[in-house]
Write a protein that holds these residues in place. Structure first.
Motif, PDB file in Angstrom:
ATOM      1  N   HIS A   1     -53.727 -58.805 -30.404  1.00  0.00           N
ATOM      2  CA  HIS A   1     -52.394 -59.754 -30.129  1.00  0.00           C
ATOM      3  C   HIS A   1     -52.994 -60.935 -30.202  1.00  0.00           C
ATOM      4  O   HIS A   1     -54.051 -61.554 -29.652  1.00  0.00           O
TER       5      HIS A   1
ATOM      6  N   TYR B   1     -46.730 -48.609 -24.547  1.00  0.00           N
ATOM      7  CA  TYR B   1     -47.497 -49.653 -23.867  1.00  0.00           C
ATOM      8  C   TYR B   1     -48.126 -48.786 -22.605  1.00  0.00           C
ATOM      9  O   TYR B   1     -47.468 -48.299 -21.787  1.00  0.00           O
TER      10      TYR B   1
ATOM     11  N   ALA C   1     -43.168 -67.887 -33.518  1.00  0.00           N
ATOM     12  CA  ALA C   1     -44.284 -67.163 -34.296  1.00  0.00           C
ATOM     13  C   ALA C   1     -44.483 -67.146 -35.672  1.00  0.00           C
ATOM     14  O   ALA C   1     -45.504 -66.912 -36.338  1.00  0.00           O
TER      15      ALA C   1
ATOM     16  N   LYS D   1     -40.070 -64.589 -40.503  1.00  0.00           N
ATOM     17  CA  LYS D   1     -41.335 -64.028 -40.558  1.00  0.00           C
ATOM     18  C   LYS D   1     -41.864 -63.116 -41.373  1.00  0.00           C
ATOM     19  O   LYS D   1     -43.151 -62.977 -41.642  1.00  0.00           O
TER      20      LYS D   1
ATOM     21  N   HIS E   1     -33.842 -60.324 -28.110  1.00  0.00           N
ATOM     22  CA  HIS E   1     -34.915 -61.393 -27.608  1.00  0.00           C
ATOM     23  C   HIS E   1     -34.201 -61.857 -26.332  1.00  0.00           C
ATOM     24  O   HIS E   1     -32.976 -62.241 -26.130  1.00  0.00           O
TER      25      HIS E   1
ATOM     26  N   TYR F   1     -34.550 -65.025 -38.238  1.00  0.00           N
ATOM     27  CA  TYR F   1     -35.911 -65.575 -37.735  1.00  0.00           C
ATOM     28  C   TYR F   1     -36.984 -64.323 -37.880  1.00  0.00           C
ATOM     29  O   TYR F   1     -38.061 -64.492 -38.547  1.00  0.00           O
TER      30      TYR F   1
ATOM     31  N   ASP G   1     -31.383 -62.669 -33.787  1.00  0.00           N
ATOM     32  CA  ASP G   1     -32.776 -62.674 -33.960  1.00  0.00           C
ATOM     33  C   ASP G   1     -33.091 -62.440 -35.484  1.00  0.00           C
ATOM     34  O   ASP G   1     -34.120 -62.918 -35.968  1.00  0.00           O
TER      35      ASP G   1
ATOM     36  N   TYR H   1     -49.841 -59.981 -19.827  1.00  0.00           N
ATOM     37  CA  TYR H   1     -49.623 -61.161 -20.808  1.00  0.00           C
ATOM     38  C   TYR H   1     -50.060 -62.530 -19.725  1.00  0.00           C
ATOM     39  O   TYR H   1     -49.727 -63.552 -20.047  1.00  0.00           O
TER      40      TYR H   1
ATOM     41  N   GLN I   1     -32.296 -69.950 -26.833  1.00  0.00           N
ATOM     42  CA  GLN I   1     -31.613 -68.799 -27.202  1.00  0.00           C
ATOM     43  C   GLN I   1     -30.699 -68.731 -26.146  1.00  0.00           C
ATOM     44  O   GLN I   1     -31.018 -68.683 -24.926  1.00  0.00           O
TER      45      GLN I   1
ATOM     46  N   TRP J   1     -52.951 -60.353 -25.332  1.00  0.00           N
ATOM     47  CA  TRP J   1     -53.422 -61.821 -25.258  1.00  0.00           C
ATOM     48  C   TRP J   1     -52.767 -62.432 -24.394  1.00  0.00           C
ATOM     49  O   TRP J   1     -51.316 -62.660 -24.156  1.00  0.00           O
TER      50      TRP J   1
ATOM     51  N   TYR K   1     -37.043 -57.222 -31.299  1.00  0.00           N
ATOM     52  CA  TYR K   1     -36.400 -56.825 -30.002  1.00  0.00           C
ATOM     53  C   TYR K   1     -34.995 -55.921 -30.276  1.00  0.00           C
ATOM     54  O   TYR K   1     -34.031 -56.220 -30.504  1.00  0.00           O
TER      55      TYR K   1
ATOM     56  N   LEU L   1     -47.823 -63.532 -32.455  1.00  0.00           N
ATOM     57  CA  LEU L   1     -46.636 -63.712 -31.398  1.00  0.00           C
ATOM     58  C   LEU L   1     -46.675 -65.077 -31.075  1.00  0.00           C
ATOM     59  O   LEU L   1     -47.595 -65.771 -31.366  1.00  0.00           O
ATOM     60  N   ARG L   2     -45.456 -65.652 -30.565  1.00  0.00           N
ATOM     61  CA  ARG L   2     -45.240 -66.855 -29.895  1.00  0.00           C
ATOM     62  C   ARG L   2     -45.910 -66.857 -28.356  1.00  0.00           C
ATOM     63  O   ARG L   2     -46.813 -68.069 -28.380  1.00  0.00           O
ATOM     64  N   GLY L   3     -45.430 -66.266 -27.654  1.00  0.00           N
ATOM     65  CA  GLY L   3     -45.933 -66.419 -26.377  1.00  0.00           C
ATOM     66  C   GLY L   3     -44.844 -67.039 -25.463  1.00  0.00           C
ATOM     67  O   GLY L   3     -43.630 -67.159 -26.098  1.00  0.00           O
TER      68      GLY L   3
HETATM   69  C1  LIG Z   1     -44.856 -55.743 -29.423  1.00  0.00           C
HETATM   70  C2  LIG Z   1     -45.018 -56.889 -28.249  1.00  0.00           C
HETATM   71  C3  LIG Z   1     -46.414 -57.474 -28.158  1.00  0.00           C
HETATM   72  C4  LIG Z   1     -46.525 -58.520 -27.104  1.00  0.00           C
HETATM   73  N1  LIG Z   1     -47.728 -58.756 -26.747  1.00  0.00           N
HETATM   74  C5  LIG Z   1     -47.690 -59.956 -26.035  1.00  0.00           C
HETATM   75  C6  LIG Z   1     -49.143 -60.518 -25.670  1.00  0.00           C
HETATM   76  O1  LIG Z   1     -50.081 -59.980 -25.964  1.00  0.00           O
HETATM   77  N2  LIG Z   1     -49.176 -61.744 -25.092  1.00  0.00           N
HETATM   78  C7  LIG Z   1     -48.050 -62.491 -24.883  1.00  0.00           C
HETATM   79  O2  LIG Z   1     -48.001 -63.593 -23.968  1.00  0.00           O
HETATM   80  N3  LIG Z   1     -46.830 -61.988 -25.012  1.00  0.00           N
HETATM   81  C8  LIG Z   1     -46.660 -60.640 -25.741  1.00  0.00           C
HETATM   82  N4  LIG Z   1     -45.293 -60.331 -26.081  1.00  0.00           N
HETATM   83  C9  LIG Z   1     -44.025 -61.075 -25.593  1.00  0.00           C
HETATM   84  C10 LIG Z   1     -43.853 -62.433 -26.822  1.00  0.00           C
HETATM   85  O3  LIG Z   1     -44.957 -63.467 -26.749  1.00  0.00           O
HETATM   86  C11 LIG Z   1     -42.716 -62.934 -26.136  1.00  0.00           C
HETATM   87  O4  LIG Z   1     -41.599 -61.809 -26.268  1.00  0.00           O
HETATM   88  C12 LIG Z   1     -42.300 -64.303 -26.585  1.00  0.00           C
HETATM   89  O5  LIG Z   1     -41.138 -64.761 -26.015  1.00  0.00           O
HETATM   90  C13 LIG Z   1     -41.506 -64.027 -28.190  1.00  0.00           C
HETATM   91  O6  LIG Z   1     -42.590 -63.839 -29.165  1.00  0.00           O
HETATM   92  P1  LIG Z   1     -42.046 -63.647 -30.768  1.00  0.00           P
HETATM   93  O7  LIG Z   1     -43.484 -63.476 -31.282  1.00  0.00           O
HETATM   94  O8  LIG Z   1     -41.110 -62.583 -30.877  1.00  0.00           O
HETATM   95  O9  LIG Z   1     -41.624 -65.115 -30.860  1.00  0.00           O
HETATM   96  P2  LIG Z   1     -40.468 -65.565 -32.148  1.00  0.00           P
HETATM   97  O10 LIG Z   1     -40.659 -64.566 -33.364  1.00  0.00           O
HETATM   98  O11 LIG Z   1     -41.245 -66.840 -32.237  1.00  0.00           O
HETATM   99  O12 LIG Z   1     -39.123 -65.636 -31.353  1.00  0.00           O
HETATM  100  C14 LIG Z   1     -39.019 -66.257 -30.375  1.00  0.00           C
HETATM  101  C15 LIG Z   1     -37.506 -66.649 -29.967  1.00  0.00           C
HETATM  102  O13 LIG Z   1     -37.025 -67.561 -30.806  1.00  0.00           O
HETATM  103  C16 LIG Z   1     -36.116 -67.280 -31.623  1.00  0.00           C
HETATM  104  N5  LIG Z   1     -36.116 -68.194 -32.822  1.00  0.00           N
HETATM  105  C17 LIG Z   1     -37.212 -67.918 -33.695  1.00  0.00           C
HETATM  106  N6  LIG Z   1     -37.434 -68.775 -34.736  1.00  0.00           N
HETATM  107  C18 LIG Z   1     -36.381 -69.799 -34.366  1.00  0.00           C
HETATM  108  C19 LIG Z   1     -35.962 -70.785 -35.087  1.00  0.00           C
HETATM  109  N7  LIG Z   1     -36.446 -71.203 -36.215  1.00  0.00           N
HETATM  110  N8  LIG Z   1     -34.975 -71.397 -34.481  1.00  0.00           N
HETATM  111  C20 LIG Z   1     -34.262 -71.024 -33.222  1.00  0.00           C
HETATM  112  N9  LIG Z   1     -34.708 -69.723 -32.594  1.00  0.00           N
HETATM  113  C21 LIG Z   1     -35.760 -69.114 -33.198  1.00  0.00           C
HETATM  114  C22 LIG Z   1     -36.075 -65.780 -32.065  1.00  0.00           C
HETATM  115  O14 LIG Z   1     -35.005 -65.286 -32.310  1.00  0.00           O
HETATM  116  C23 LIG Z   1     -36.742 -65.603 -30.494  1.00  0.00           C
HETATM  117  O15 LIG Z   1     -35.357 -65.505 -29.610  1.00  0.00           O
HETATM  118  C24 LIG Z   1     -45.136 -59.364 -26.847  1.00  0.00           C
HETATM  119  C25 LIG Z   1     -43.913 -58.926 -27.316  1.00  0.00           C
HETATM  120  C26 LIG Z   1     -43.933 -57.606 -28.300  1.00  0.00           C
HETATM  121  C27 LIG Z   1     -42.348 -57.152 -28.707  1.00  0.00           C
END
Ligand SMILES: Cc1cc2nc3c(=O)[nH]c(=O)nc-3n(C[C@H](O)[C@H](O)[C@H](O)COP(=O)(O)OP(=O)(O)OC[C@H]3O[C@@H](n4cnc5c(N)ncnc54)[C@H](O)[C@@H]3O)c2cc1C
Ligand SMILES: NC(=O)c1ccc[n+]([C@@H]2O[C@H](COP(=O)([O-])OP(=O)(O)OC[C@H]3O[C@@H](n4cnc5c(N)ncnc54)[C@H](O)[C@@H]3O)[C@@H](O)[C@H]2O)c1
Length: 688
Positions: free
Chosen positions: A83, A294, A137, A184, A163, A180, A177, A425, A169, A55, A159, A112-114
């Motif tokens: 995704h 991938y 996320a 999740k 991350h 968090y 990480d 992405y 961060q 996505w 990660y 995911l967050r993005g």
């Molecule tokens: C398997 C996989 C598939 C992916 N597919 C896509 C895709 O299709 N499209 C796309 O755009 N991206 C994709 N990504 C990339 C992803 O969107 C990025 O890595 C993004 O920066 C983090 O997403 P996350 O869901 O891990 O976020 P989160 O879980 O929100 O984490 C993001 C960061 O914030 C930190 N964090 C979380 N909660 C808190 C809190 N409450 N306070 C402070 N820090 C916090 C976490 O430790 C981490 O460093 C993918 C990544 C992976 C590993």
């Protein structure tokens, strides 16, 4: 009802292995048609437990992601994971994606967050209303549970090497990480899928840390490690840099030694990733052990890894009876390949293009460039052995698999499913906002912009928003060949005020092991290049300087394409209807300019870099979106944000290909030098 992936995993024997494949929605209609054909072949022959569809961050690929998910889930009946990111896009879009997924029968979402959410100050003209709903996320996991209960099986990202550093961060540390990830999981995640890694020690440590975590939430949850096949040296270094993952020194050394030989890199890459799979199989697991690949929409290397790692599930009696065996494969006129070559275990992923006596479905009018199996004497439903042969480049179908061979060619063939992407992405600056501001400062006029591009082309600034560049600490991202035309590029930047993004000098046939221009199999061929340059210029310069200059020299000497923010498209080719959507653009053979090609012993001519209308327009859309990505890192209404917006609205993206590269002149002669430099003189206004 379609199964959740957790149900499918639970139904496997506890000591079984399984794998999944990730795809991104191709940018062009032809890439899409060809990915569908490729997916069908891979699905039937490789039999993944499930597939995933990426996505684009901020919803940039929403429609295409859903379309691809539909092909996977409905047409090919593959268990599909969609995704879904949640930041910098509206809640309505999240709702739409979830509702649509449900309609398509999809039961699995990777939540995911993005990109980090932009705060209100940076949020443009109410474009996003999501920030209040989604910051991390975990907010999406909770939202899915709240709105759809248990209908979806929800996955989350993790990660193994931490991350990357971003707005939230300050260190890259997997332990940081974990709280968090706990959050999740407690919020309702059913499985964990990881960032790619080549570091088996880091991965093992990470998984052990999760399994033994004091919260106990990771004891039995499926944790699926992410792996990326090694397609080329360039992709390996680029992807690891973008993902902030390490290449362990022994692998880096092995790759470094082979980096000038594409085939050797791929062969060693298959061994390396298969060794990692082997190592991961030994990590104790509370249930079946999965692997996520991938694929980058590339077929060859992943097929070899799956074969070598023995991950392709065996066919049951029922499976076998469903597969029709077709006539034998033919590798050159008159010689049939025995069915005994059912395994490619001992063969190598070489680029063997075999001219087949059977006719190929290859009309240039035909948007489906991967020939239909039955038309070339393969079984209608290719099985494992035929797909592996195709992946090897065998038979007429294999011809298209050779797209996989040189994905390091700039942006490749727009018909290839893998065209133009690095992660699927969507457009991005590839650095955090803080780093972007540090690198590019706060430009407010054309002089500031020219300074940035001058510094980039001079090797002082390792990247600009449209050109990723190499590692900052390595001092720059330009290829060695670009340094040879640095004075010419600087004349365009400083003399004309045109901001160059990509370029190449002319090359009149040098050996394929040439230290600067060489590529492909070493010592076996010759490589050629036409000169090209791509740049942004103002509307005024485009109309009053460039168009008269193009008219003066004619399209047999200069081929050009130009596009702007409103999607206008002009070129040296005969006028096309202007209202044609990119998606419905047919392959126009007249628009194809192979600007880099190589002639190698025993192979057809290989053309890794092609400039043509469809790819240029796809890139143009992305290039203008990058202006937006950039301006959004400055507060709304600030001088820089305003300047970038105005400039974007005025600019044309222009690509010029010189049709002279020295052919017919004596190598090393003054005449050759004149021809090779001609395009640059004309563009700089030095040639009457
Ligand atoms: C398997 C996989 C598939 C992916 N597919 C896509 C895709 O299709 N499209 C796309 O755009 N991206 C994709 N990504 C990339 C992803 O969107 C990025 O890595 C993004 O920066 C983090 O997403 P996350 O869901 O891990 O976020 P989160 O879980 O929100 O984490 C993001 C960061 O914030 C930190 N964090 C979380 N909660 C808190 C809190 N409450 N306070 C402070 N820090 C916090 C976490 O430790 C981490 O460093 C993918 C990544 C992976 C590993
Ligand atoms: N014309 C098209 O159809 C099309 C399609 C997709 C991408 N692209 C271009 O490709 C680039 C990304 O592809 P890539 O990463 O494979 O390319 P790349 O990084 O390999 O760059 C291509 C060549 O341009 C040189 N270069 C880099 N920055 C430059 C600059 N500022 N000025 C002049 N030359 C420069 C590089 O040294 C390299 O030789 C985009 O920036 C875009 O310009 C073009």
């Amino acid at each position: 009802m379609e199964k959740k992936i957790t149900e499918k995993i639970a139904a496997l024997p506890p000591d079984a292995n399984y794998f999944s494949l990730e795809f991104f929605p191709p940018k062009t209609r032809m890439g899409f048609a060809n990915l569908s054909a490729r997916l069908e072949r891979m699905a039937q022959a490789l039999r993944p437990l499930f597939v995933t569809v990426t996505w684009g961050a901020g919803g940039s690929t929403a429609a295409r992601s859903l379309e691809l998910a539909e092909v996977c889930q409905r047409q090919l009946q593959l268990t599909t994971v969609l995704h879904l990111t949640c930041t910098n896009m509206s809640r309505k879009l999240v709702d739409m994606a979830l509702d649509e997924a449900k309609v398509l029968g999809i039961r699995n979402i990777l939540a995911l967050r993005g990109d980090p959410p932009r705060s209100e100050e940076y949020n443009m003209h109410g474009e996003d209303d999501s920030n209040k709903d989604f910051t991390f996320a975990v907010d999406l996991v909770k939202y899915i549970r709240k709105t759809h209960g248990d209908y979806f099986c929800v996955g989350v990202a993790a990660y193994p090497e931490g991350h990357p550093v971003d707005a939230f961060q300050d260190t890259q540390d997997p332990a940081r990480d974990i709280p968090y990830l706990v959050e999740k999981t407690v919020a309702g995640a059913d499985f964990i899928m990881t960032q790619l890694t080549y570091d088996i020690d880091a991965y093992t440590k990470f998984e052990n840390m999760l399994r033994n975590h004091e919260s106990g939430v990771f004891k039995t949850i499926p944790i699926i490690p992410g792996l990326m096949p090694i397609h080329s040296y360039k992709i390996l270094t680029r992807v690891t840099k973008l993902s902030h993952v390490t290449i362990p020194p022994p692998i880096a050394r092995r790759m470094e030694e082979l980096k000038h030989d594409d085939d050797a890199v791929k062969r060693a890459g298959v061994d390396i990733v298969s060794e990692i799979v082997g190592g991961m199989k030994d990590i104790p697991s509370p249930g079946p052990r999965g692997f996520h690949f991938y694929t980058l929409n590339l077929e060859k290397t992943v097929s070899f890894i799956l074969e070598q790692s023995d991950l392709i599930p065996p066919y049951s009696e029922a499976d076998n009876s469903a597969i029709e065996e077709g006539p034998p494969l033919v590798d050159f006129p008159g010689r049939a390949l025995g069915r005994s070559r059912a395994s490619s275990m001992h063969s190598q992923p070489h680029n063997r293009v075999i001219v087949d006596k059977l006719s190929v479905h290859e009309s240039s009018q035909d948007s489906q460039h991967e020939a239909l199996a039955e038309s070339v004497g393969l079984p209608m439903h290719p099985n494992r052995s035929t797909t592996l042969l195709i992946s090897e480049g065998q038979g007429s179908l294999g011809r298209e698999a050779t797209w996989d061979d040189f994905p390091n060619g700039r942006w490749g063939d727009a018909r290839s499913p893998a065209f133009g992407e690095i992660d699927g992405y969507g457009p991005s600056l590839h650095v955090t906002s803080a780093v972007a501001r540090r690198l590019w400062g706060h430009p407010v006029d054309a002089k500031d912009m020219s300074t940035l591009f001058r510094r980039h082309v001079s090797g002082e600034l390792h990247m600009v928003p449209w050109s990723e560049g190499g590692a900052e600490e390595d001092g720059g991202g330009l290829n060695a060949e670009t340094e040879l035309i640095r004075p010419e590029l600087l004349k365009l930047i400083d003399g004309r005020g045109w901001w160059t993004l990509a370029s190449q000098p002319a090359v009149n046939g040098v050996k394929s092991d040439h230290h600067i221009f060489g590529w492909g199999p070493q010592r076996e061929g010759f490589v050629f290049q036409k000169p090209f340059v791509e740049f942004f210029c103002s509307n005024n310069d485009y109309k009053n300087i460039l168009k008269p200059l193009f008219a003066q020299h004619g399209s047999d000497k200069l081929t050009w394409f130009a596009t702007n923010i409103s999607g206008a498209f002009e070129s040296s080719l005969p006028a096309q209807p202007t209202d044609v959507e990119l998606d419905s653009l047919e392959d126009n053979p007249e628009s194809v300019n192979a600007v880099t090609w190589g002639v190698f012993r025993g192979k057809e001519i290989v053309t890794p870099t092609i400039i043509e209308e469809v790819s240029f327009r796809a890139w143009g859309e992305e290039a203008f979106r990058i202006w937006d990505e950039w301006r959004r890192i400055y507060p709304r209404g600030s001088p820089t944000e305003t300047y970038l917006d105005t400039t974007k609205n005025d600019a044309w993206l222009v690509c010029v290909v010189g049709q002279q590269f020295g052919a017919g002149t004596k190598q090393g002669s003054k005449e050759e030098e004149d021809e090779v430099k001609w395009m640059w003189r004309v563009l700089a206004g030095e040639d009457a």
